[in-house]
Write an enzyme that holds these catalytic residues in place. Sequence first.
Site, mmCIF file in Angstrom:
data_model
loop_
_atom_site.group_PDB
_atom_site.id
_atom_site.type_symbol
_atom_site.label_atom_id
_atom_site.label_comp_id
_atom_site.label_asym_id
_atom_site.label_seq_id
_atom_site.Cartn_x
_atom_site.Cartn_y
_atom_site.Cartn_z
ATOM 1 N N HIS A 68 0.814 -1.223 -0.011
ATOM 2 C CA HIS A 68 0.019 -0.027 -0.101
ATOM 3 C C HIS A 68 1.061 1.346 -0.101
ATOM 4 O O HIS A 68 0.595 2.263 -0.795
ATOM 5 C CB HIS A 68 -0.798 0.077 1.348
ATOM 6 C CG HIS A 68 -2.241 -0.579 1.054
ATOM 7 N ND1 HIS A 68 -2.253 -2.044 0.970
ATOM 8 C CD2 HIS A 68 -3.418 -0.345 1.185
ATOM 9 C CE1 HIS A 68 -3.385 -2.355 0.902
ATOM 10 N NE2 HIS A 68 -4.144 -1.466 0.779
ATOM 11 N N LYS A 100 -9.391 -9.075 7.997
ATOM 12 C CA LYS A 100 -9.809 -9.374 9.400
ATOM 13 C C LYS A 100 -9.697 -8.482 10.210
ATOM 14 O O LYS A 100 -8.595 -7.560 10.162
ATOM 15 C CB LYS A 100 -9.442 -10.773 9.863
ATOM 16 C CG LYS A 100 -7.905 -10.701 9.893
ATOM 17 C CD LYS A 100 -7.330 -11.885 10.854
ATOM 18 C CE LYS A 100 -5.986 -12.122 10.842
ATOM 19 N NZ LYS A 100 -5.341 -11.478 12.182
#
Lengths: 184, 281
Positions: free
Chosen positions: A39, A104
Amino acid sequence: MSETKKITTPLTDEVIANLKTGDRVEITGVIYTARDAAHKRLLEEYAETKKLPFDLKGQIIYYVGPCPAKPGQALGSAGPTTSYRMDAYTPEILKLGLKGMIGKGQRSQEVKDAMVENKAVYFAAIGGAAAIISKSIKKAEVIAYEDLGPEAIRRLEVEDFPCIVVTDAEGNDLYITGPEKYAR
Amino acid sequence: MKEIHVNQIVDAVEALCMKAAYDLPKDAEDRIAACAKQEESEFGKYIFDQILENVRYARENDYPICQDTGAAVFFIEVGQDVHITGGSLEDAINEGVRRGYTNGYLRKSMVIDPVFNRKNTGDNTPAIIHTFIVPGNELKITILPKGGGSENMGKLAMLPPSAGLEGVKKFIVDAVKTAGGNPCPPVIVGVGIGGTMEKTTLLAKKALARKVGEPNPNPQYAQLEKELLEEINNTGVGPQGLGGRITALAVHIEYFPAHITGLPVAVNLNCHAARHAEVVL
């Protein structure tokens, strides 16, 4: 528990509007892997060149650093990693057109606000069910940042990839409403 | 005096890395299966089913249970009558890890420097090695591959003694509750109480190497483990943090005498994939 909804990528606004917190979903199509290191690089590359190694529009990013494939596998075990590590980068990535994330764990309020603004969905896959999850991955290839090893960006072709809608495009969050029901 | 050549250690460690990654020990699997029966939430039941199916599928096919095959944490008990020959113990363990993680198709998760150079070392070394000298002529090697998601949710508190039992309990329950879905619940809660700062965190890690659900031999601490498990499961966090009856599979406490000024408490969480394997040479 609801019926399983089958969806395909890239995600359209119509499909997203139909996905609600608590839905079980099976995804088919192309998804991309990226963790925090990737990212960071994506945003650095974009700031410098105004280009990205793949088009984010309508796509899903799966937060995963997989095991290497054993002979006969497309990819090794590949369960979700904890999503909050991507929170610092996510609002900007959503602005670039991303529509779905699989991971998650709970997200920050900033991320949830950005999801509502950009009409995006956050799915949870089952952490630690990595071997059976990899059965739904049919093809995998590294498309960027190979030097990051398990953290490189991979293009995955998936079939009936199982997950749960945790945060929908209206900002409802199963990580808040789920535990509230069972707290004593 | 018993001689053990480093090559024996390298081979043993290579095999242990793979066994731990593929084959969840029976104690952990049995505990998951027992807790699954108590789960009431629909998502919780579904998640337990998936977890158990994954354990069996991984074991049958020699696939890693979880893609995070962990930092390779070792507890090594070296009998004081053992003489290690042919090289250094640390090098042998790292060579075993290198081979195990490469030949076993396990994920390599270590970076060279935490701040200045986060480049992958490429072979999952260095291992995290805790060595203890014990009586006898055996060498016991325990591996506890430790996933990052649950490790990141660890907490340490240097409480004042006035915090007492209630302060200790509150800190532990809050740590699990705040962690929510991040450490992949249902978790095993490793707790260290007492000692100094580094001692209490090591105790918390050691508590995770215990057979899942085995109580502390001291009845007061066994009782505390039971009470904490109940309180943690009353938070409602549930499997994967999506709500349910079972947030933790077990609470394991290890304790040690403390300084007159302190009451240190450490919480080290482990996900349901409570991998551990050991061998005695």
